[in-house]
Design a protein around this motif. Sequence first.
Motif, PDB file in Angstrom:
ATOM      1  N   ILE A 201      38.780  63.125  23.704  1.00 41.35           N
ATOM      2  CA  ILE A 201      38.062  62.811  22.466  1.00 41.35           C
ATOM      3  C   ILE A 201      37.544  64.130  21.919  1.00 41.35           C
ATOM      4  N   ILE A 202      37.767  64.349  20.634  1.00 40.47           N
ATOM      5  CA  ILE A 202      37.546  65.664  20.029  1.00 40.47           C
ATOM      6  C   ILE A 202      36.514  65.566  18.923  1.00 40.47           C
ATOM      7  N   CYS A 203      35.545  66.471  18.948  1.00 35.01           N
ATOM      8  CA  CYS A 203      34.495  66.454  17.931  1.00 35.01           C
ATOM      9  C   CYS A 203      34.989  67.099  16.641  1.00 35.01           C
TER      10      CYS A 203
ATOM     11  N   ARG B 167      34.663  70.458  20.146  1.00 32.89           N
ATOM     12  CA  ARG B 167      34.596  70.266  21.578  1.00 32.89           C
ATOM     13  C   ARG B 167      35.530  69.148  22.031  1.00 32.89           C
TER      14      ARG B 167
ATOM     15  N   VAL C 172      36.372  66.498  25.037  1.00 33.66           N
ATOM     16  CA  VAL C 172      35.806  65.849  26.213  1.00 33.66           C
ATOM     17  C   VAL C 172      36.838  64.866  26.776  1.00 33.66           C
ATOM     18  N   ASP C 173      36.933  64.828  28.098  1.00 39.69           N
ATOM     19  CA  ASP C 173      37.871  63.904  28.733  1.00 39.69           C
ATOM     20  C   ASP C 173      37.273  62.506  28.844  1.00 39.69           C
ATOM     21  N   PHE C 174      38.134  61.517  28.762  1.00 34.14           N
ATOM     22  CA  PHE C 174      37.705  60.166  29.132  1.00 34.14           C
ATOM     23  C   PHE C 174      38.900  59.419  29.711  1.00 34.14           C
ATOM     24  N   HIS C 175      38.587  58.421  30.488  1.00 31.85           N
ATOM     25  CA  HIS C 175      39.638  57.686  31.181  1.00 31.85           C
ATOM     26  C   HIS C 175      39.827  56.319  30.562  1.00 31.85           C
ATOM     27  N   HIS C 176      41.057  55.842  30.594  1.00 34.18           N
ATOM     28  CA  HIS C 176      41.373  54.542  30.034  1.00 34.18           C
ATOM     29  C   HIS C 176      42.683  54.099  30.664  1.00 34.18           C
TER      30      HIS C 176
ATOM     31  N   LEU D  51      47.568  60.259  23.241  1.00 33.16           N
ATOM     32  CA  LEU D  51      46.512  59.566  22.503  1.00 33.16           C
ATOM     33  C   LEU D  51      45.289  60.456  22.437  1.00 33.16           C
ATOM     34  N   GLU D  52      44.736  60.590  21.261  1.00 30.19           N
ATOM     35  CA  GLU D  52      43.485  61.324  21.103  1.00 30.19           C
ATOM     36  C   GLU D  52      42.556  60.572  20.183  1.00 30.19           C
ATOM     37  N   VAL D  53      41.283  60.643  20.503  1.00 27.65           N
ATOM     38  CA  VAL D  53      40.284  60.000  19.666  1.00 27.65           C
ATOM     39  C   VAL D  53      39.444  61.100  19.014  1.00 27.65           C
ATOM     40  N   TYR D  54      39.104  60.896  17.751  1.00 24.45           N
ATOM     41  CA  TYR D  54      38.308  61.875  17.021  1.00 24.45           C
ATOM     42  C   TYR D  54      36.976  61.273  16.609  1.00 24.45           C
TER      43      TYR D  54
ATOM     44  N   LEU E  13      35.806  51.998  23.892  1.00 28.89           N
ATOM     45  CA  LEU E  13      35.583  52.512  25.239  1.00 28.89           C
ATOM     46  C   LEU E  13      35.273  54.008  25.217  1.00 28.89           C
TER      47      LEU E  13
ATOM     48  N   VAL F 226      31.831  55.687  26.608  1.00 29.18           N
ATOM     49  CA  VAL F 226      31.837  56.588  27.752  1.00 29.18           C
ATOM     50  C   VAL F 226      31.307  57.974  27.396  1.00 29.18           C
ATOM     51  N   THR F 227      31.629  58.439  26.199  1.00 29.89           N
ATOM     52  CA  THR F 227      31.320  59.836  25.859  1.00 29.89           C
ATOM     53  C   THR F 227      30.112  59.987  24.952  1.00 29.89           C
TER      54      THR F 227
ATOM     55  N   PHE G 274      30.241  59.717  21.804  1.00 27.91           N
ATOM     56  CA  PHE G 274      30.704  60.160  20.493  1.00 27.91           C
ATOM     57  C   PHE G 274      30.579  59.018  19.481  1.00 27.91           C
TER      58      PHE G 274
ATOM     59  N   ASN H 242      35.545  58.355  14.741  1.00 34.33           N
ATOM     60  CA  ASN H 242      36.067  58.237  13.380  1.00 34.33           C
ATOM     61  C   ASN H 242      37.492  57.711  13.336  1.00 34.33           C
ATOM     62  N   SER H 243      38.326  58.218  14.216  1.00 36.00           N
ATOM     63  CA  SER H 243      39.749  57.895  14.119  1.00 36.00           C
ATOM     64  C   SER H 243      40.424  58.206  15.448  1.00 36.00           C
ATOM     65  N   HIS H 244      41.701  57.945  15.511  1.00 34.71           N
ATOM     66  CA  HIS H 244      42.447  58.333  16.698  1.00 34.71           C
ATOM     67  C   HIS H 244      43.870  58.696  16.305  1.00 34.71           C
ATOM     68  N   ARG H 245      44.553  59.243  17.267  1.00 39.87           N
ATOM     69  CA  ARG H 245      45.927  59.667  17.037  1.00 39.87           C
ATOM     70  C   ARG H 245      46.748  59.223  18.235  1.00 39.87           C
ATOM     71  N   LEU H 246      47.863  58.600  17.970  1.00 40.95           N
ATOM     72  CA  LEU H 246      48.707  58.127  19.066  1.00 40.95           C
ATOM     73  C   LEU H 246      50.156  58.451  18.761  1.00 40.95           C
ATOM     74  N   GLU H 247      50.826  59.006  19.714  1.00 43.66           N
ATOM     75  CA  GLU H 247      52.264  59.258  19.569  1.00 43.66           C
ATOM     76  C   GLU H 247      52.976  58.881  20.847  1.00 43.66           C
TER      77      GLU H 247
END
Lengths: 141, 141
Positions: free
Chosen positions: A94-96, A101, A103-107, A130-133, B116, B120-121, B123, B126-131
Motif C-alpha cells: 500500500i503506497i502513500c 511511503r 507499507v507491506d500488508f498481507h491478504h 496488486l497495489e493499493v493507494y 482489509l 491493517v495499515t 491508511f 483511494n484506489s488500487h491497481r491490479l494486473e
Amino acid sequence: MSEVFLKDALVTLKESGVRITPQRHAILEFLISSEQHPTADEIYKALEADFPNMSVATVYNNLRVFRNAGLVKELTYGDSSSRFDFVTHDHYHIICDVCGRIVDFHHPGLEEVEHLASHVTGFKVNSHRLEVYGTCPECAS
Amino acid sequence: MSEVFLKDALVTLKESGVRITPQRHAILEFLISSEQHPTADEIYKALEADFPNMSVATVYNNLRVFRNAGLVKELTYGDSSSRFDFVTHDHYHIICDVCGRIVDFHHPGLEEVEHLASHVTGFKVNSHRLEVYGTCPECAS
DNA sequence: TAAACTAATTATAATGATTATAAAGAAGTA
DNA sequence: TACTTCTTTATAATCATTATAATTAGTTTA
C-alpha cells in the motif's frame, strides 16, 4: 530472523552458480534489513561508506542477478526510478500518495481473479500484481 | 461508440479550461481508437503523417494534461517506457509475458481488499491497481 | 471582427536512470 | 601456482522524459 533470509539467499545464489562477493553480500544484507524498498541509488549511497570504490553499475548488475534468481522484486511506479524489494513471503503493497511511503500488508491470494481473467481472455495465468493507494496516517494528520 | 468517448472527453477538457487544439484532438482520437495501450513515442510516430512538425514534447505535455483531467491512465511496467490508456470504465489488464500484449478484462472491484488494507495499515485508501500476468493464446501455441 | 491576452506548440537542450563496454581484479579450479 | 572465468570498476552511451525560450494560435472582449 533476517539472518535466516540472508543465509537462505546466499545458498540460493551458490546453488545457481553465482559467486558471493562482498558487494553482493552487502547489497543483500541492506535489502533485507531495509523496510524502505530502496532505489538502486539509495543502495549505492548507503554502501558508499563501506565500499568507497563500488560502481553504480555493480548495484544494477547485482539487482538484476538477484531478480533473475527470484530473490528480489522490482517495483515500478510512475516515478522515475525503480524500487527493489527482497522477496520473503507473498505480500502486497500500500503506497502513500502524499509521501510515497510503501507499507507491506498481507491478504489471501486472489486466485478467483486469476481464474476469471484466464477464463475471459484465454491467457494461461502465471501471476498477478496488486497495489493499493491512499494516504498514510502521518500524512493524513 | 468511440465518438461518444471523444465528445465527452472534449467537454471534460473544455470544462476544466483546457484549449482544444488539433494536436490534442488527434492524440485523444488515437488513444481512444487504439486497443494497444501505446507509448508516447508510438503516438508521436502514428501522428507524424498528419502533423509533420509536431514535437515529442507536445505528446508528453498533453498526455500529462489528459492524465490530470482523469481522461488517461499511465501504465508503468518493468520496461523502459510508460504506456497510456484511455479511461472508459473500470477494467483491469492482463499482460502477456512473452509478447507484452495488454488485454482488458472486467472484474467487480476489490473493495474487500481495500478495506482489509486500510484496516491493517491505517491508511485512508483511494484506489488500487491490479494486473494479471500470463501467456496469451497466440504465444502459448 | 480585430486587438489583446494567455496558453500551447515547437525546437532544442538538459536531466537522470539505466545499460554497454573494456580493462583490471578476484574467485574457483586443476 | 597458473589458468580460466566471473565480477567489478570506470566511463561512455542510450533513451525516456522534462525544462526552456521563442514562436504560434485559441479565446475573449471591446
